[in-house]
Design a protein around this motif. Structure first.
Motif, PDB file in Angstrom:
ATOM      1  N   GLU A   5     -31.404  39.081  90.847  1.00 29.01           N
ATOM      2  CA  GLU A   5     -30.994  38.207  89.408  1.00 29.01           C
ATOM      3  C   GLU A   5     -32.009  38.913  88.309  1.00 29.01           C
ATOM      4  O   GLU A   5     -31.501  38.867  87.166  1.00 29.01           O
ATOM      5  CB  GLU A   5     -31.323  36.708  89.451  1.00 29.01           C
ATOM      6  CG  GLU A   5     -30.298  36.335  90.520  1.00 29.01           C
ATOM      7  CD  GLU A   5     -30.693  34.589  90.723  1.00 29.01           C
ATOM      8  OE1 GLU A   5     -31.662  34.203  90.040  1.00 29.01           O
ATOM      9  OE2 GLU A   5     -30.054  33.885  91.545  1.00 29.01           O
ATOM     10  N   LYS A  28     -38.060  44.462  97.259  1.00 29.39           N
ATOM     11  CA  LYS A  28     -37.296  43.690  98.049  1.00 29.39           C
ATOM     12  C   LYS A  28     -37.093  43.818  99.556  1.00 29.39           C
ATOM     13  O   LYS A  28     -36.981  43.102 100.321  1.00 29.39           O
ATOM     14  CB  LYS A  28     -35.615  43.634  97.668  1.00 29.39           C
ATOM     15  CG  LYS A  28     -35.259  42.987  96.375  1.00 29.39           C
ATOM     16  CD  LYS A  28     -33.851  43.639  95.866  1.00 29.39           C
ATOM     17  CE  LYS A  28     -32.903  43.250  97.115  1.00 29.39           C
ATOM     18  NZ  LYS A  28     -31.497  43.884  96.565  1.00 29.39           N
ATOM     19  N   SER A  66     -41.287  34.146  91.395  1.00 31.11           N
ATOM     20  CA  SER A  66     -40.974  32.995  92.131  1.00 31.11           C
ATOM     21  C   SER A  66     -41.080  33.470  93.639  1.00 31.11           C
ATOM     22  O   SER A  66     -41.382  32.671  94.605  1.00 31.11           O
ATOM     23  CB  SER A  66     -39.334  32.854  91.994  1.00 31.11           C
ATOM     24  OG  SER A  66     -38.600  33.596  92.422  1.00 31.11           O
ATOM     25  N   ILE A  67     -41.292  34.702  94.004  1.00 35.08           N
ATOM     26  CA  ILE A  67     -41.458  35.113  95.451  1.00 35.08           C
ATOM     27  C   ILE A  67     -42.952  34.951  95.850  1.00 35.08           C
ATOM     28  O   ILE A  67     -43.146  34.932  96.925  1.00 35.08           O
ATOM     29  CB  ILE A  67     -41.113  36.736  95.548  1.00 35.08           C
ATOM     30  CG1 ILE A  67     -42.295  37.746  94.732  1.00 35.08           C
ATOM     31  CG2 ILE A  67     -39.801  37.222  95.081  1.00 35.08           C
ATOM     32  CD1 ILE A  67     -42.310  38.981  95.011  1.00 35.08           C
ATOM     33  N   VAL A  89     -37.290  36.627 103.053  1.00 35.12           N
ATOM     34  CA  VAL A  89     -36.671  35.719 102.662  1.00 35.12           C
ATOM     35  C   VAL A  89     -35.354  36.088 101.920  1.00 35.12           C
ATOM     36  O   VAL A  89     -35.556  36.517 100.982  1.00 35.12           O
ATOM     37  CB  VAL A  89     -37.479  34.772 102.197  1.00 35.12           C
ATOM     38  CG1 VAL A  89     -36.728  33.304 101.999  1.00 35.12           C
ATOM     39  CG2 VAL A  89     -38.550  34.168 102.872  1.00 35.12           C
ATOM     40  N   PRO A  90     -34.242  35.743 102.426  1.00 42.60           N
ATOM     41  CA  PRO A  90     -32.948  35.866 101.475  1.00 42.60           C
ATOM     42  C   PRO A  90     -33.066  35.355  99.923  1.00 42.60           C
ATOM     43  O   PRO A  90     -32.725  36.065  99.146  1.00 42.60           O
ATOM     44  CB  PRO A  90     -31.621  35.515 102.301  1.00 42.60           C
ATOM     45  CG  PRO A  90     -32.407  35.513 103.589  1.00 42.60           C
ATOM     46  CD  PRO A  90     -33.550  35.005 103.684  1.00 42.60           C
ATOM     47  N   GLU A  91     -33.565  34.119 100.016  1.00 40.87           N
ATOM     48  CA  GLU A  91     -33.518  33.835  98.581  1.00 40.87           C
ATOM     49  C   GLU A  91     -34.576  34.333  97.749  1.00 40.87           C
ATOM     50  O   GLU A  91     -34.200  34.399  96.507  1.00 40.87           O
ATOM     51  CB  GLU A  91     -34.208  32.296  98.842  1.00 40.87           C
ATOM     52  CG  GLU A  91     -33.038  31.289  99.385  1.00 40.87           C
ATOM     53  CD  GLU A  91     -33.153  31.212 100.961  1.00 40.87           C
ATOM     54  OE1 GLU A  91     -32.237  30.727 101.587  1.00 40.87           O
ATOM     55  OE2 GLU A  91     -33.983  31.946 101.472  1.00 40.87           O
ATOM     56  N   GLN A  92     -35.423  34.868  98.152  1.00 42.25           N
ATOM     57  CA  GLN A  92     -36.611  35.717  97.585  1.00 42.25           C
ATOM     58  C   GLN A  92     -35.918  37.039  97.027  1.00 42.25           C
ATOM     59  O   GLN A  92     -35.866  37.377  95.761  1.00 42.25           O
ATOM     60  CB  GLN A  92     -37.756  36.031  98.132  1.00 42.25           C
ATOM     61  CG  GLN A  92     -38.598  34.700  98.422  1.00 42.25           C
ATOM     62  CD  GLN A  92     -40.113  35.157  99.323  1.00 42.25           C
ATOM     63  OE1 GLN A  92     -39.998  36.130 100.052  1.00 42.25           O
ATOM     64  NE2 GLN A  92     -40.924  34.279  99.122  1.00 42.25           N
ATOM     65  N   ARG A  93     -35.042  37.681  98.027  1.00 43.45           N
ATOM     66  CA  ARG A  93     -34.372  38.950  97.478  1.00 43.45           C
ATOM     67  C   ARG A  93     -33.192  38.507  96.545  1.00 43.45           C
ATOM     68  O   ARG A  93     -33.002  39.395  95.676  1.00 43.45           O
ATOM     69  CB  ARG A  93     -33.801  39.510  98.865  1.00 43.45           C
ATOM     70  CG  ARG A  93     -34.874  40.034  99.895  1.00 43.45           C
ATOM     71  CD  ARG A  93     -34.012  40.850 100.841  1.00 43.45           C
ATOM     72  NE  ARG A  93     -33.145  40.350 101.532  1.00 43.45           N
ATOM     73  CZ  ARG A  93     -33.502  39.729 102.718  1.00 43.45           C
ATOM     74  NH1 ARG A  93     -34.806  39.727 103.279  1.00 43.45           N
ATOM     75  NH2 ARG A  93     -32.568  39.241 103.558  1.00 43.45           N
ATOM     76  N   ALA A  94     -32.614  37.229  96.439  1.00 47.11           N
ATOM     77  CA  ALA A  94     -31.548  37.174  95.641  1.00 47.11           C
ATOM     78  C   ALA A  94     -32.219  37.009  94.173  1.00 47.11           C
ATOM     79  O   ALA A  94     -31.577  37.379  93.135  1.00 47.11           O
ATOM     80  CB  ALA A  94     -31.039  35.872  96.080  1.00 47.11           C
ATOM     81  N   LYS A  95     -33.403  36.506  94.232  1.00 38.61           N
ATOM     82  CA  LYS A  95     -34.056  36.262  92.748  1.00 38.61           C
ATOM     83  C   LYS A  95     -34.489  37.528  92.512  1.00 38.61           C
ATOM     84  O   LYS A  95     -34.317  37.691  91.034  1.00 38.61           O
ATOM     85  CB  LYS A  95     -35.594  35.521  93.183  1.00 38.61           C
ATOM     86  CG  LYS A  95     -35.086  33.982  93.369  1.00 38.61           C
ATOM     87  CD  LYS A  95     -34.717  33.071  92.170  1.00 38.61           C
ATOM     88  CE  LYS A  95     -34.834  32.016  92.291  1.00 38.61           C
ATOM     89  NZ  LYS A  95     -34.134  30.993  91.140  1.00 38.61           N
ATOM     90  N   LYS A 105     -38.369  34.927  87.540  1.00 40.78           N
ATOM     91  CA  LYS A 105     -37.768  35.311  88.558  1.00 40.78           C
ATOM     92  C   LYS A 105     -38.471  35.991  89.577  1.00 40.78           C
ATOM     93  O   LYS A 105     -38.431  35.915  90.876  1.00 40.78           O
ATOM     94  CB  LYS A 105     -36.408  35.881  88.332  1.00 40.78           C
ATOM     95  CG  LYS A 105     -35.488  34.905  87.982  1.00 40.78           C
ATOM     96  CD  LYS A 105     -34.081  35.747  87.573  1.00 40.78           C
ATOM     97  CE  LYS A 105     -33.241  34.672  86.614  1.00 40.78           C
ATOM     98  NZ  LYS A 105     -32.828  33.485  87.223  1.00 40.78           N
TER      99      LYS A 105
END
Length: 357
Positions: free
Chosen positions: A134, A120, A158-159, A125-131, A155
């Motif tokens: 999860e 992380k 996805s990064i 990218v915040p969306e990648q860290r959020a994945k 998940k």
């Protein structure tokens, strides 16, 4: 500008997307005389490692120039620009290679959690860290649920979305494989014992005891065969693809633009590209991007470059050209394209080959 081994030397720092962090450093290169040699480090090198490698390269280069064997090159002035890009290593050691049997699941889970947190930290990218957050939430009970394994792998992978697809590198097949099936395939370590480890991205080792044979500890083989050992391997694999994609992006977006700016500021300048390991992929990506805008460089030198041996081939045996074939066909290099390889380069020769397979 720094002076290293009698050469002008500038540091060009790029972020993960290829943005030059200090434009003034490129202005220094524009103002310098002579040929400009851009050189890029590879996988597993921080700034200190990279600078050490550049120093050794410059020292050897200086020795050759003063030897009298290359009078034409010795008569020229050379300015070097070291490329610094955020490369991140994957995990190569796991403590002493043993895990207490009574705590194996807890220890494995915590090791994987720490590995994901480390991954992380390499993402902007915040969306990648959020994945990845999860994905962490799925670790509880993941060993008993193929569905959770499928979701976890999806998940994490996805990064890697949005990167240019290279059909000769296997990424498409990894993404098309169910997560539980992929994790099952990773029971055998993709990191192989290969001699002494150093900081140059050239070799690595995984020396571990086999266990005490009395049930008190598990050997490294047992650890890798466990669900969390397999997940750790998968995270290494993902890190490899992330860095592979990142090196290409830095080369295509950042370094290629730096070359365009240099040639615009100094028409007729001789620019040489040199890259080691994933830095070789970075420079091949740079050359490919330059070919698309009809810019040329004087030479391209790939030192144990980390990409498929089909990378510049017209045909991979299945009718697909290598990802960097355009570098050859376009004539982007006014002079030679040089690619070296070494039997001692076990990262490219073994680990890269297994990971990409």
């Amino acid at each position: 500008m720094e002076s290293r081994h009698g050469f002008n030397f500038a540091r060009l720092h790029f972020d993960a997307g290829g943005t030059l962090q200090d434009p003034a450093s490129l202005d220094e290169v524009k103002a310098a005389d002579g040929d400009v040699i851009l050189i890029a480090h590879g996988f597993r090198n921080d700034e200190n490692d990279a600078t050490s490698l550049y120093d050794r390269f410059l020292s050897t280069f200086r020795d050759h120039l003063t030897s009298g064997a290359f009078p034409i090159a010795a008569a020229r002035t050379h300015t070097f620009a070291g490329i610094y890009w955020p490369s991140k290593p994957f995990q190569e050691s796991f403590g002493d290679g043993t895990v207490q049997a009574v705590d194996a699941e807890t220890a494995g889970k915590e090791a994987v959690r720490a590995q994901i947190e480390d991954l992380k930290a390499a993402l902007d990218v915040p969306e990648q860290r959020a994945k990845l957050d999860e994905a962490i939430a799925l670790l509880e009970g993941i060993g008993d649920s193929a569905g959770a394994q499928d979701q976890f792998v999806s998940k994490v992978l996805s990064i890697l979305e949005g990167a240019p697809d290279d059909p000769t590198e296997g990424g498409d097949r990894i993404r098309a494989t169910e997560g539980s099936v992929l994790l099952d395939k990773l029971k055998v370590p993709i990191i192989v014992p290969s001699g002494n480890s150093d900081s140059e991205g050239g070799t690595l080792s995984l020396d571990a005891p086999a266990g005490d044979g009395e049930g008190g500890t598990q050997g490294i083989g047992s650890f890798f065969g466990s669900i969390f050992g397999r997940i750790g391997q998968f995270l290494n694999l993902t890190t490899w693809y992330l860095m592979k994609n990142r090196s290409g992006a830095v080369g295509a977006a950042g370094v290629a633009q730096a070359v365009r700016d240099l040639t615009a500021a100094r028409p007729g300048i001789r620019v040489h590209l040199v890259g080691h390991s994933l830095g070789g992929r970075l420079m091949a990506g740079c050359a490919k991007s330059l070919a698309e805008t009809h810019h040329r460089v004087e030479s391209l030198t790939l030192l144990e470059a980390a990409f498929s041996h089909y990378g510049v081939s017209p045909n991979n045996g299945k009718g697909v050209a290598g990802f960097f074939r355009e570098v050859v066909e376009s004539g982007v290099g006014a002079g030679p394209l040089i690619a070296t390889f070494s039997a001692q380069d076990t990262v490219v020769g073994r680990v890269y080959a297994v990971a990409s397979r």
